[in-house]
Design a protein around this motif. Structure first.
Motif, mmCIF file in Angstrom:
data_model
loop_
_atom_site.group_PDB
_atom_site.id
_atom_site.type_symbol
_atom_site.label_atom_id
_atom_site.label_comp_id
_atom_site.label_asym_id
_atom_site.label_seq_id
_atom_site.Cartn_x
_atom_site.Cartn_y
_atom_site.Cartn_z
ATOM 1 N N GLU A 149 0.837 -1.211 0.000
ATOM 2 C CA GLU A 149 0.000 0.000 0.000
ATOM 3 C C GLU A 149 0.870 1.259 0.000
ATOM 4 O O GLU A 149 0.535 2.256 -0.633
ATOM 5 C CB GLU A 149 -0.968 -0.023 1.189
ATOM 6 N N GLN A 152 1.987 1.639 -3.510
ATOM 7 C CA GLN A 152 0.880 2.113 -4.371
ATOM 8 C C GLN A 152 0.668 3.618 -4.201
ATOM 9 O O GLN A 152 0.453 4.329 -5.185
ATOM 10 C CB GLN A 152 -0.408 1.383 -3.993
ATOM 11 N N ALA A 153 0.751 4.078 -2.944
ATOM 12 C CA ALA A 153 0.571 5.522 -2.694
ATOM 13 C C ALA A 153 1.660 6.299 -3.432
ATOM 14 O O ALA A 153 1.400 7.343 -4.041
ATOM 15 C CB ALA A 153 0.616 5.798 -1.200
ATOM 16 N N ILE A 155 3.230 5.329 -6.114
ATOM 17 C CA ILE A 155 2.971 5.236 -7.559
ATOM 18 C C ILE A 155 2.016 6.355 -7.985
ATOM 19 O O ILE A 155 2.262 7.070 -8.968
ATOM 20 C CB ILE A 155 2.380 3.839 -7.917
ATOM 21 N N VAL A 156 0.943 6.533 -7.223
ATOM 22 C CA VAL A 156 -0.055 7.562 -7.560
ATOM 23 C C VAL A 156 0.584 8.948 -7.457
ATOM 24 O O VAL A 156 0.511 9.753 -8.392
ATOM 25 C CB VAL A 156 -1.285 7.436 -6.614
ATOM 26 N N GLN A 157 1.238 9.186 -6.319
ATOM 27 C CA GLN A 157 1.851 10.492 -6.074
ATOM 28 C C GLN A 157 2.887 10.869 -7.132
ATOM 29 O O GLN A 157 2.994 12.003 -7.537
ATOM 30 C CB GLN A 157 2.628 10.340 -4.777
ATOM 31 N N ASP A 159 3.049 9.688 -10.149
ATOM 32 C CA ASP A 159 2.514 9.550 -11.506
ATOM 33 C C ASP A 159 3.238 8.467 -12.316
ATOM 34 O O ASP A 159 3.557 8.648 -13.486
ATOM 35 C CB ASP A 159 2.627 10.918 -12.211
ATOM 36 N N ALA A 162 0.400 2.530 -13.380
ATOM 37 C CA ALA A 162 -0.327 1.911 -12.258
ATOM 38 C C ALA A 162 0.268 0.560 -11.858
ATOM 39 O O ALA A 162 0.269 0.198 -10.686
ATOM 40 C CB ALA A 162 -1.788 1.760 -12.624
#
Ligand code: NAP
Length: 475
Positions: A149, A152-153, A155-157, A159, A162
């Motif tokens: 997790e 994943q955070a 990855i989003v932050q 950019d 996915a």
């Protein structure tokens, strides 16, 4: 399409994008993972404590090690020279390292953070530009999920694509399916010899074989030279008691074989070491499987008539708990019984008393490949025992003078590897920034115009990295 097909398809699609992300952005992504881990530290440590029986201080230290590792790989790729750019201007041929593709990482049971989901294998692969599919270790699934997790955070932050990192749970069928999948280009593993060999066998069955970088089994032999024992035997006994019991002996660098010459000083050392071990409290092991394997391995060793236990019979306590033990044997016995050279993974060591230097050298020469080997010596006696060091150099990836093998620095010069069965490929390390080399291959660009070359190989050296141009290093 099976679930594994879908995951590996996603890993391949993400790779097509991820491999082209500039190093500065990849570095920022690694740093973001580190920041997310730090922010989740309390929950991670608590959950890992529940799942692994490891003490809080150790787990907190391992979090720092994990984030430091990510930062070191971030720094490595920002600096950029790791791609080993080589340029020959006449004829115009230029080489550098490029990522291999999606890789599969098996989390290790004994390092729930530093060798698991966001551990060294994942960090080095992401730094190289490879995408990663993590097979969670079944002994700490919740810790692994929490760590994922955090990734994943990040990855989003940052950019990132996915599916740059994916997380899979399951049994050995899942592990096998990941290794044999056509999209997998490499495997990182830390665990048992049987497990590592099984993964290599799957990889070899594939139509297109791939490397499996497995770190498996090592007894980390330590040689105690006479003068060192005479001058500081008691201090060495304390040092090695601490090393044998560190993390309930569940370190790949645990000193399992202590070799010296029969002498009053070596006997005194054994007694002092036995007494120091006896004073330690029982420790819980990581999981019931490792506990059972430890008890069985130790029982097998002690069943040998030429092995005795020092100092006293060992009592084991509640589920998973063990007390350390020390077994004694002779050089002749270990030469006659190769089984005594096998790893007993846990807080246990075998002391081998040799009758003379020739026997000690024969014992050393008969050992299998190791991660580490150490020698305790005074400066004066090193010169007279040069042959021992020569043999040790052939045995292991790291040779330690006057120190215990536990405690592996994450640094550029570290080698955490060694000849089989320590690892499957002694040319590589799984700790330190050189671990990145497992996930790359060299590519050579012949007669390419400057505009079509990667920045690392362009004439003006826009990245300002160290390169070998016409046999001259420079930037
Ligand atoms: P392990 O049994 O080798 O398992 C490690 C990982 O590999 C797990 O995810 C396991 O998944 C997978 N695996 C194992 N065998 C497999 C197979 N045949 N096919 C597919 N996947 C497979 O290691 P462990 O549970 O960590 O510990 C067991 C023993 O490993 C210890 O007693 C110790 O001897 C050794 N060990 C050595 C080191 C070291 O650094 N040298 C470190 C840790 C452990 P599944 O369980 O889901 O199959």
């Amino acid at each position: 399409m099976t679930q594994i097909d879908q995951i590996m398809q996603q890993a391949a699609t993400a790779y097509e994008q991820y491999k082209n992300i500039p190093p500065a952005q990849r570095a920022a992504f690694l740093e973001a993972i580190g920041a997310e881990i730090t922010a989740r530290r309390e929950g991670l440590v608590k959950t890992a404590g529940e799942e692994t029986n490891l003490p809080m201080a150790r787990l907190n230290g391992e979090i720092v090690r994990t984030t430091t590792q990510l930062q070191k790989f971030a720094d490595l790729i920002k600096e950029g020279s790791w791609v080993e750019a080589v340029i020959d201007t006449t004829p115009n041929i230029r080489r550098m390292l490029v990522p291999v593709g999606p890789v599969v990482v098996f989390g290790a049971s004994n390092f729930p953070f530093a060798f698991s989901t966001a551990g060294g294998d994942t960090a080095s692969a992401l730094a190289a530009g490879a995408t990663v599919v993590v097979k969670a270790h079944p002994a700490h699934p919740r810790t692994s999920q929490l760590m994922f997790e955090a990734i994943q955070a990040a990855i989003v932050q940052s950019d990132m694509p996915a599916h740059t990192v994916q997380h899979v749970t399951g049994d050995y069928h899942t592990g096998k399916a990941l290794v044999i999948h056509p999209n997998t280009t490499g495997v990182g593993f830390t665990g048992s010899l049987q497990g590592g060999k099984a993964l290599c066998a799957y990889a070899a069955e594939r139509e297109v074989p791939i490397p499996v970088f497995a770190e498996m089994s090592s007894v980390n032999p330590v040689v105690f030279l006479p003068q060192a024992l005479e001058t500081r035997g008691a201090a060495l006994a304390e040092t090695f008691a601490a090393s044998i019991t560190l993390g309930a002996g569940q370190f790949c660098t645990n000193p399992g074989l202590l070799i010296g010459l029969e002498s009053p000083a070596f006997t005194a050392f054994q007694q002092q070491l036995g007494a120091a071990l006896e004073k330690t409290s029982p420790q819980k092991m990581l999981h019931p499987g490792i506990h059972t394997a430890f008890l069985e391995g130790r029982t097998r060793m002690l069943a040998n008539q030429e092995v005795s236990l020092s100092p006293a019979p060992v009592l084991d306590f509640d589920a998973n708990a063990v007390r350390p033990s020390l077994a004694l044997t002779s050089g002749a016995a270990i030469l006659a019984n190769p089984a005594l050279k096998e790893e007993v993974f846990g807080p246990h060591a075998l002391v081998v008393a040799c009758k003379d230097k020739a026997e000690l050298l024969t014992v050393l020469k008969g050992l299998k490949g190791q991660l580490t080997t150490s020698v305790m010596a005074t400066e004066e006696e090193l010169g007279q025992w040069r042959e021992v060091i020569d043999v040790q150099l052939t045995l292991a990836g790291r040779i330690i003078l006057n120190g215990a093998p536990t405690g592996v620095e994450v640094c550029a010069a570290m080698v955490h590897g060694g000849p089989f069965p320590a690892t499957t490929d002694a040319r590589f390390t799984s700790v330190g920034t050189a671990a990145i080399r497992r996930w790359v291959r060299p590519v050579c660009f012949q007669q390419f115009p400057d505009a079509l070359l990667p920045d690392e190989l362009k004439d003006g050296n826009p990245r300002g990295i160290w390169r070998l141009t016409d046999n001259q290093y420079g930037r």
